[in-house]
Scaffold this motif. Structure first.
Motif, short mmCIF file in Angstrom:
data_model
loop_
_atom_site.label_atom_id
_atom_site.label_comp_id
_atom_site.label_asym_id
_atom_site.label_seq_id
_atom_site.Cartn_x
_atom_site.Cartn_y
_atom_site.Cartn_z
N UNK A 16 -5.86 25.83 77.46
CA UNK A 16 -4.90 24.86 77.98
C UNK A 16 -5.58 23.55 78.36
N UNK A 17 -6.73 23.64 78.99
CA UNK A 17 -7.43 22.43 79.41
C UNK A 17 -7.82 21.58 78.21
N UNK A 18 -8.37 22.21 77.18
CA UNK A 18 -8.75 21.46 75.98
C UNK A 18 -7.53 20.80 75.34
N UNK A 19 -6.47 21.55 75.13
CA UNK A 19 -5.28 21.02 74.46
C UNK A 19 -4.64 19.86 75.22
N UNK A 20 -4.44 20.04 76.50
CA UNK A 20 -3.72 19.01 77.26
C UNK A 20 -4.58 17.78 77.51
N UNK A 21 -5.88 17.95 77.72
CA UNK A 21 -6.77 16.80 77.84
C UNK A 21 -6.89 16.07 76.51
N UNK A 22 -7.00 16.81 75.42
CA UNK A 22 -7.06 16.19 74.09
C UNK A 22 -5.78 15.42 73.81
N UNK A 23 -4.65 15.93 74.25
CA UNK A 23 -3.39 15.23 74.08
C UNK A 23 -3.43 13.86 74.78
N UNK A 24 -3.93 13.82 76.00
CA UNK A 24 -4.05 12.53 76.70
C UNK A 24 -5.00 11.60 75.97
N UNK A 25 -6.19 12.10 75.66
CA UNK A 25 -7.24 11.24 75.08
C UNK A 25 -6.96 10.85 73.63
N UNK A 26 -6.65 11.84 72.80
CA UNK A 26 -6.57 11.61 71.36
C UNK A 26 -5.21 11.14 70.88
N UNK A 27 -4.17 11.36 71.70
CA UNK A 27 -2.83 10.92 71.31
C UNK A 27 -2.40 9.74 72.17
N UNK A 28 -2.33 9.92 73.48
CA UNK A 28 -1.73 8.89 74.34
C UNK A 28 -2.69 7.78 74.73
N UNK A 29 -3.99 7.95 74.49
CA UNK A 29 -4.94 6.85 74.70
C UNK A 29 -5.47 6.27 73.39
N UNK A 30 -5.03 6.81 72.26
CA UNK A 30 -5.55 6.37 70.96
C UNK A 30 -4.76 5.17 70.44
N UNK A 31 -5.45 4.07 70.24
CA UNK A 31 -4.80 2.84 69.78
C UNK A 31 -4.73 2.73 68.26
N UNK A 32 -5.53 3.49 67.55
CA UNK A 32 -5.50 3.46 66.09
C UNK A 32 -4.44 4.44 65.58
N UNK A 33 -3.41 3.93 64.88
CA UNK A 33 -2.31 4.81 64.44
C UNK A 33 -2.75 5.97 63.54
N UNK A 34 -3.70 5.75 62.66
CA UNK A 34 -4.14 6.83 61.76
C UNK A 34 -4.87 7.92 62.54
N UNK A 36 -4.46 8.55 65.72
CA UNK A 36 -3.44 9.19 66.56
C UNK A 36 -2.66 10.22 65.74
N UNK A 37 -2.26 9.87 64.53
CA UNK A 37 -1.51 10.80 63.68
C UNK A 37 -2.34 12.03 63.33
N UNK A 38 -3.63 11.84 63.08
CA UNK A 38 -4.51 12.98 62.80
C UNK A 38 -4.61 13.90 64.02
N UNK A 39 -4.69 13.31 65.20
CA UNK A 39 -4.76 14.10 66.43
C UNK A 39 -3.47 14.89 66.64
N UNK A 40 -2.34 14.26 66.42
CA UNK A 40 -1.06 14.96 66.57
C UNK A 40 -0.98 16.13 65.59
N UNK A 41 -1.44 15.92 64.37
CA UNK A 41 -1.45 17.01 63.38
C UNK A 41 -2.34 18.17 63.83
N UNK A 42 -3.44 17.87 64.51
CA UNK A 42 -4.34 18.91 65.01
C UNK A 42 -3.77 19.65 66.22
N UNK A 43 -3.10 18.92 67.10
CA UNK A 43 -2.74 19.45 68.41
C UNK A 43 -1.32 19.99 68.52
N UNK A 44 -0.43 19.56 67.63
CA UNK A 44 0.99 19.92 67.74
C UNK A 44 1.42 20.81 66.57
N UNK A 45 2.44 21.63 66.82
CA UNK A 45 3.07 22.41 65.75
C UNK A 45 3.76 21.43 64.79
N UNK A 46 4.25 21.93 63.68
CA UNK A 46 4.86 21.08 62.65
C UNK A 46 6.08 20.31 63.18
#
Length: 132
Positions: A16-34, A36-46
């Motif tokens: 849980x800690x890895x997933x939710x922290x990665x969500x903050x850092x790699x999705x909600x703090x990521x300014x590069x759209x590509x 961010x999209x790669x992070x969402x693909x890694x962290x979220x279901x389809x």
């Protein structure tokens, strides 16, 4: 329900800690759209769903769009920061956070996530009431 669903008795718990922290850092703090999209693909279901206080956001692309819009709206120094360690069990995890420009705290809240097959399936963004 899949045989790998983390809510099944005896199934291994997600990090849980890895997933939710990665969500903050790699999705909600990521300014590069590509990135961010790669992070969402890694962290979220389809087909994830995110519940914000004023909207329900469906799909990976829409979550990426919301994150990008937030960063654009609040400026280059705006960022989300985890407060403590995420906790969870039986497919539900929570992480407290704060956000603002630089060191300033503009908003605080909690992310609550339903985790399925070690990915975020549903995300509730819970904002704390403003203290003035």
């Amino acid at each position: 329900m899949s045989s790998n669903d983390l809510t099944l008795p005896g199934a291994p718990e997600a990090d849980f800690n890895h997933l939710l922290r990665a969500n903050l850092e790699r999705v909600f703090n990521e300014r590069d759209p590509a990135r961010r999209a790669a992070a969402v693909a890694d962290l979220y279901v389809v087909d994830p769903v995110m519940y914000e206080p004023t909207a329900i956001v469906t799909g990976r692309a829409a979550i990426c769009e919301v994150a990008g819009r937030l960063l654009d709206q609040f400026g280059l120094t705006f960022a989300f920061h985890a407060d403590g360690v995420a906790v969870g069990h039986h497919g539900l995890g929570t992480l407290r956070w704060h956000a603002g420009p630089g060191e300033e705290v503009a908003v605080t809240g909690t992310d609550a996530a339903q985790i399925v097959d070690r990915r975020i399936s549903r995300l509730w963004v819970l904002l704390d009431p403003s203290v003035r």
